[in-house]
Design a protein around this motif. Structure first.
Motif, PDB file in Angstrom:
ATOM      1  N   VAL A  90      33.903  73.170  82.937  1.00 15.44           N
ATOM      2  CA  VAL A  90      33.444  72.956  84.301  1.00 15.44           C
ATOM      3  C   VAL A  90      34.389  73.632  85.302  1.00 15.44           C
ATOM      4  N   LEU A  91      35.673  73.568  85.028  1.00 19.23           N
ATOM      5  CA  LEU A  91      36.650  74.090  85.995  1.00 19.23           C
ATOM      6  C   LEU A  91      36.843  75.608  85.874  1.00 19.23           C
ATOM      7  N   GLU A  92      36.384  76.185  84.789  1.00 18.30           N
ATOM      8  CA  GLU A  92      36.419  77.640  84.587  1.00 18.30           C
ATOM      9  C   GLU A  92      37.765  78.263  84.939  1.00 18.30           C
ATOM     10  N   PRO A  93      38.807  77.914  84.184  1.00 17.74           N
ATOM     11  CA  PRO A  93      40.146  78.422  84.507  1.00 17.74           C
ATOM     12  C   PRO A  93      40.296  79.920  84.208  1.00 17.74           C
ATOM     13  N   THR A  94      41.301  80.526  84.811  1.00 17.86           N
ATOM     14  CA  THR A  94      41.640  81.915  84.504  1.00 17.86           C
ATOM     15  C   THR A  94      42.582  81.948  83.304  1.00 17.86           C
ATOM     16  N   LEU A  95      43.470  80.926  83.259  1.00 18.39           N
ATOM     17  CA  LEU A  95      44.392  80.825  82.135  1.00 18.39           C
ATOM     18  C   LEU A  95      44.297  79.420  81.548  1.00 18.39           C
ATOM     19  N   ALA A  96      43.832  79.343  80.299  1.00 18.41           N
ATOM     20  CA  ALA A  96      43.764  78.038  79.645  1.00 18.41           C
ATOM     21  C   ALA A  96      44.906  77.934  78.645  1.00 18.41           C
ATOM     22  N   ILE A  97      45.626  76.801  78.723  1.00 12.10           N
ATOM     23  CA  ILE A  97      46.709  76.561  77.775  1.00 12.10           C
ATOM     24  C   ILE A  97      46.262  75.416  76.879  1.00 12.10           C
TER      25      ILE A  97
END
Lengths: 254, 481
Positions: A164-171
């Protein structure tokens, strides 16, 4: 390729003890990097430093994210700038509706981007769509955040939030820990569906098995606060076969 | 920054209702004796029996000592230094309608967000507003009158419905019940009166807003609500006061009479000035509230959200006299900075198959100290009585405290009494999790606290639930991390 994240000579301590002893890592847009290493090598410290957790003190080096000094930003500012951490142990927040929480998070990000807040109907449509990615049932949205969720349900909820949050960088911090094989498959497939040229992923894991499902572009081996070896996915297979001792011995010899 | 630092940083919010209204008031010089009481009674043109009621209470009060059993540090109160009468000056004897109310007063209520005028129609709420000692306006009186409902200031009730007042006043809380109730009975100034006739369901929420404006005055309001057989009413009170360096005393008495098959839902959002971040000033909120379920199947619910006052001493209680009668107490109390609260309830089971529920949520931050004090009493006559109590405390920071004092007296072997208690801290993990999802620390704390208090908040009427949620957030601004 355009750089998303650049870590240069990063040193960090926890409770006065130096854990990271000079990390260098560059992540370009669209890449998936796996960080592997034995317990105590500093994998989780690296995740927490990037997310800005209190108690993790950077003593040297720099982290450039989207061309900006990441270390100057508060944790919530990093989140709004597109950094998302999937927690190893997601906490329960009793009484706070899961759907309400996720909507507040999304709106914080939209507001930061100068966009209007999402209305209730559009949000519902969005969440229903993203829930398919992790095969989650509607009933989870009306429960408290992670309240009474099983280990697998918590991890799926993390990936739903990511969707949902559509991150640019997922850790992904030890996302595979505590998951049975079915839950691991669902979570991994969820991450795969979210792969995109605009999104990079850092996967922190102890075991190779997650990499059977999410195939990384690069594998880095962390030991005693330093990256001692980098390679492609074949490095993970080699590690699986020979164990960490193989590399640790090599490190000592070097 | 350590979590304690962040906690400290979040403590110290601004009190939003701390303005003073510049208005001409008639204030009685400080002091308390029988002449003071005669003056108040004369000002209100009261009948002789009511003056006698006051004088009896006063004479009783003189024989009593201020209670010291609560876990509270109360600076000595000089009862002779308080003014017992403050009324806004008006041209005539008093406002007859909204048009006659001083615009400055209306402005005050506007600032407080009280829908005094026609906006009330939209909200569907009838409002009685008590400013210092005098009730200034009651909206919707005519509409309610058509249903036979009486909703007016206490003073008007004494004039227009003396028989009802005489029948019920002091019948739930006797004049000598306790120190503060006795004081109130002697010097009470105004308040609200509600009567719902047999079989009538009150078509709207009834609401009273109390505001203390004059300095060095006490506020002693008296509320009496009677729900006759089969009647229903939902009533809400809200409270604010200006910021002042000295402590001000508020000692109210609320009496609820619930007849057979009737129900009263009484909700409070208490936001009296809590004092500053060093504990200077603030209201002493020493209140006696009690409901008497006189008939079978009577039901009463107390819901309170207590975020204000320097010191709160308050135990809304239910006497479950009628068979199958039901008492409920839902409470959220928040103490920040140097606020203290000793609050809880008493459930007195007398009738058969009576049941009671107690849900208490305490939140302490800063140097706040609070205690839950509750009594569940089951008389020998109360066959099949049941009680469920749940007391949860949440601590923010390491300078505050939470205490639980449950008392259970069961004289009937068929009674079932359950008590659960928990204490938790907002964890750094919870805060970081929220921050990592993009929420600021204050929003995160507000969200976590509201989640904790949810079981109580959802008992409030809708529009007040929203107000209460905001209030919990605002009261914790700068309180946590």
């Amino acid at each position: 390729m355009e750089k998303l994240l650049e870590i240069k000579n990063l040193h960090a301590e926890v409770g006065g003890k130096e854990i990271l002893k000079g990390i260098d890592l560059t992540v370009n847009y669209g890449e998936i990097h796996a960080i592997m290493g034995p317990n105590g090598s500093g994998k989780s410290t690296l995740s927490n430093v990037l997310a800005g957790r209190e108690g993790y003190e950077v003593t040297e080096g720099e982290v450039i994210y989207k061309g900006k000094n990441l270390l100057e930003l508060e944790p919530e500012e990093r989140a709004r700038e597109g950094i998302f951490m999937a927690f190893q142990y997601p906490v329960e927040i009793p009484g706070v509706n899961n759907s309400y929480f996720l909507k507040a998070a999304l709106n914080a990000k939209l507001k930061h981007e100068g966009k209007p807040e999402i209305d209730a109907m559009d949000f519902l449509t969005l969440v229903r769509d993203r829930m398919k990615i992790v095969e989650m049932d509607d009933k989870f949205m009306s429960r408290g955040v992670n309240e009474g969720f099983s280990g697998g349900e918590k991890k799926r909820n993390e990936i739903l939030q990511m969707a949902v949050l559509e991150p640019t960088l997922a850790i992904l911090d030890e996302t595979d820990s505590g998951l049975d094989i079915d839950a691991l498959r669902i979570v991994a497939e969820g991450v795969n569906k979210l792969r995109s040229p605009e999104r990079s992923v850092i996967m922190v894991t102890h075991y190779q098995r997650l990499l059977d499902y999410i195939v990384p572009d690069f594998v880095h081996v962390l030991s005693d606060g330093r990256i001692i070896k980098s390679g492609d996915k074949s490095l993970a297979l080699e590690l699986e076969e020979k164990g960490y001792g193989w590399l640790l011995g090599e490190d000592e010899a070097a | 920054m350590s979590s304690t630092d962040v906690l400290d940083e979040v403590v110290g919010s601004e009190y939003k209702h701390g303005f003073v209204t510049d208005i001409e008031s008639d204030i009685l010089p400080p002091g308390l004796n029988e002449d003071t009481i005669r003056f108040i009674s004369a000002q209100k043109e009261e009948p002789e029996w009511l003056l006698q009621f006051r004088l009896d209470a006063y004479r009783h009060w003189l024989t009593m000592d201020q209670p010291d059993w609560a876990k509270l540090n109360i600076d000595p109160i000089d009862y002779q230094a308080i003014s017992y009468w403050a009324a806004p000056k008006s041209k005539d004897d008093g406002p007859k309608s909204l048009d006659e109310v001083d615009p400055k007063l209306l402005e005050t209520y506007e600032k407080l967000g009280i829908p005094l005028a026609e906006r009330a129609a939209l909200a569907g709420v009838a409002v009685d507003a008590v400013f210092d000692s005098v009730s200034v306006a009651t909206t919707f009186k005519d509409k309610l009158a058509k249903e036979g409902i009486i909703f007016c200031s206490f003073s008007e009730a004494v004039k227009d419905h003396p028989d009802l007042v005489k029948e019920y006043l002091g019948s739930v809380v006797p004049t000598g019940d306790n120190y503060f109730a006795a004081l109130n009975s002697a010097v009470f100034s105004d308040g609200s009166f509600v009567y719902i006739p047999k079989g009538v369901r009150c078509p709207m929420e009834l609401s009273t807003y109390f505001r203390i404006n004059a300095s060095n005055t006490g506020q002693f309001e008296r509320t009496l609500i009677v729900a006759d057989e089969g009647a229903y009413v939902s009533y809400l009170e809200g409270c604010t006061a200006p910021m002042r360096d000295e402590n001000q005393l508020h000692a109210a008495v609320v009496e609820l009479v619930v007849q057979k098959d009737a129900q009263i839902k009484y909700s409070t959002v208490q936001n009296w000035y809590p004092g500053d971040e060093n504990g200077v000033g603030g209201i002493y909120n020493f209140v006696t509230k009690r409901a008497d379920c006189r008939g079978d199947n009577a039901k009463v619910s107390w819901t309170q959200v207590e975020t204000g006052s320097a010191i709160t001493w308050k135990y809304p209680s239910c006497v479950l006299r009628g068979d199958n009668s039901v008492g409920e107490f839902y409470s959220v109390a928040l103490t920040n900075n140097y606020q203290q609260a000793d609050t809880g309830t008493k459930m007195i089971h007398l009738g058969k198959n009576t049941s009671s529920t107690i849900i208490s949520k305490g939140i302490s931050a800063g140097h706040g100290q609070q205690s839950y004090r509750g009594l569940v009493k089951v008389a020998a006559s109360a066959d099949g009585a049941r009680n469920y109590s749940q007391c949860d405390s949440m601590l923010l920071g390491d300078q505050c405290g939470a205490h639980t004092f449950p008392y259970i007296e069961a004289k009937n072997p068929t009674a079932q009494v359950e008590h659960e208690a928990s204490t938790s801290k907002i964890s750094e993990d919870q805060l970081f999790y929220c921050q990592q999802r993009g929420l600021g620390v204050e929003d995160a704390v507000s969200m976590i606290v509201n989640g904790f208090a949810k079981e109580v908040i959802r008992e409030l009427p809708m529009e007040f639930a929203v107000e209460a949620q905001k209030l919990l957030g605002v009261s914790l601004e700068n309180a946590v991390g």
